[in-house]
Design an enzyme around this catalytic site. Sequence first.
Site, mmCIF file in Angstrom:
data_model
loop_
_atom_site.group_PDB
_atom_site.id
_atom_site.type_symbol
_atom_site.label_atom_id
_atom_site.label_comp_id
_atom_site.label_asym_id
_atom_site.label_seq_id
_atom_site.Cartn_x
_atom_site.Cartn_y
_atom_site.Cartn_z
ATOM 1 C CG HIS A 54 -5.737 -2.411 0.495
ATOM 2 N ND1 HIS A 54 -4.736 -2.366 -0.244
ATOM 3 C CD2 HIS A 54 -5.258 -1.611 0.906
ATOM 4 C CE1 HIS A 54 -3.541 -1.466 -0.803
ATOM 5 N NE2 HIS A 54 -4.202 -0.961 0.626
ATOM 6 C CG ASP A 64 -6.227 -3.850 -3.162
ATOM 7 O OD1 ASP A 64 -7.184 -3.271 -2.410
ATOM 8 O OD2 ASP A 64 -4.982 -3.937 -3.203
ATOM 9 C CB SER A 90 -1.029 0.456 1.529
ATOM 10 O OG SER A 90 -2.366 0.641 1.194
#
Length: 380
Positions: free
Chosen positions: A357, A324, A159
């Site tokens: 995610h 995601d 991320s």
Amino acid sequence: MRLFLDLEMSGIGIVSAQRAHFTQPLKLKGGSVLPAFELVYETYGTLNAAKSNAILVCHALSGNHHLAGHTADNPANIGWWDNIIGPGRPLDTDRFFVVGVNNLGGCHGSTGPASTNPATDKPWGADFPVVTVEDWVESQARLADQLGIDAWAAVMGGSLGGMQALQWSLSFPERIRHALVIAAAPKLSAENIAFNEVARQAILTDPDFHGGHFYEHGVLPLRGLRLARMLGHITYLSDNQMAEKFGRRLRPGAGSYGFDVEFEIESYLRYQGDKFAGVFDANTYLRMTRALDYFDPALDFEDDLARALARARAKFLIVAFSTDWRFSPARSRELVHAMVHNGQAVAYAEIDSVHGHDSFLMDEPHYHAIIDTYLKRATP
């Protein structure tokens, strides 16, 4: 018994944070200057004589320096990426010297909004400047200097951490041999910026926020931070995962036709919000999300991502996850396509996962096998 099993599974054991002091002023991308700052970090494994086996792990929005093992004062405090770090694991501490650092502006020991402003002898609060991914990389480079590390064997993260790994390859192309960019994107979509803005507004409009100077009032903007985390958490999960984990199940005693907790998913989100609000700093949350918004390596290259990435010399592993939707695989493939266009060395893996995610945090055997294989082939 459960706690004992978790500690046994850790593989790292007890770890202690270290603190690095920097007295040379740091000019930030936004124009502000920090006269001095501190970074808190942890290390795992041993730096070899050639200092060639160091891996920097960059954390995401709510992460910190505590990657693995457990702290002496709280045995239940297991590092957030413990499942991938340790002897025999993908980040094998028998081979690598792994470094985790709490980003500048953070709230886990590094200089940030809750730190004392030397100019006022009060907490920085709202006066702490906005920091960017580029600023974090610059501060991390200074930490590398202090540790005697001329070049990282690899820089990696998921991320926002993946964005830092990418920026390392651009800011210091000669100081990174491999970049592992996981569940990330070359920049945020308008939808992602919108999610961040709603979360920030929840904090900014909390009556206890006091314009960011809530420390001086002896209060915390818990309601705003709680709502921000609840919103964020929804985006970290996949629809399938929420359906499987909670569905439309009602809580025991539900059916009041009111607005208290009726569904299991509501209970879960409130729990996550309360838990997060009790340990995170609202001013840090604002700055972390804004750093996400501003990240855009192609901005100075007329939105030409290939041109922006051309100066990188590292080899890349790009990893994406099927469910995601916050940083979809299509966003990772933008990076791959740009690198292929440039003739750069890049490997790509798209992994089926139900975890959305958050997949990059999970103990997924296929995912871990890919990281393990890449690092064994790519690093000393």
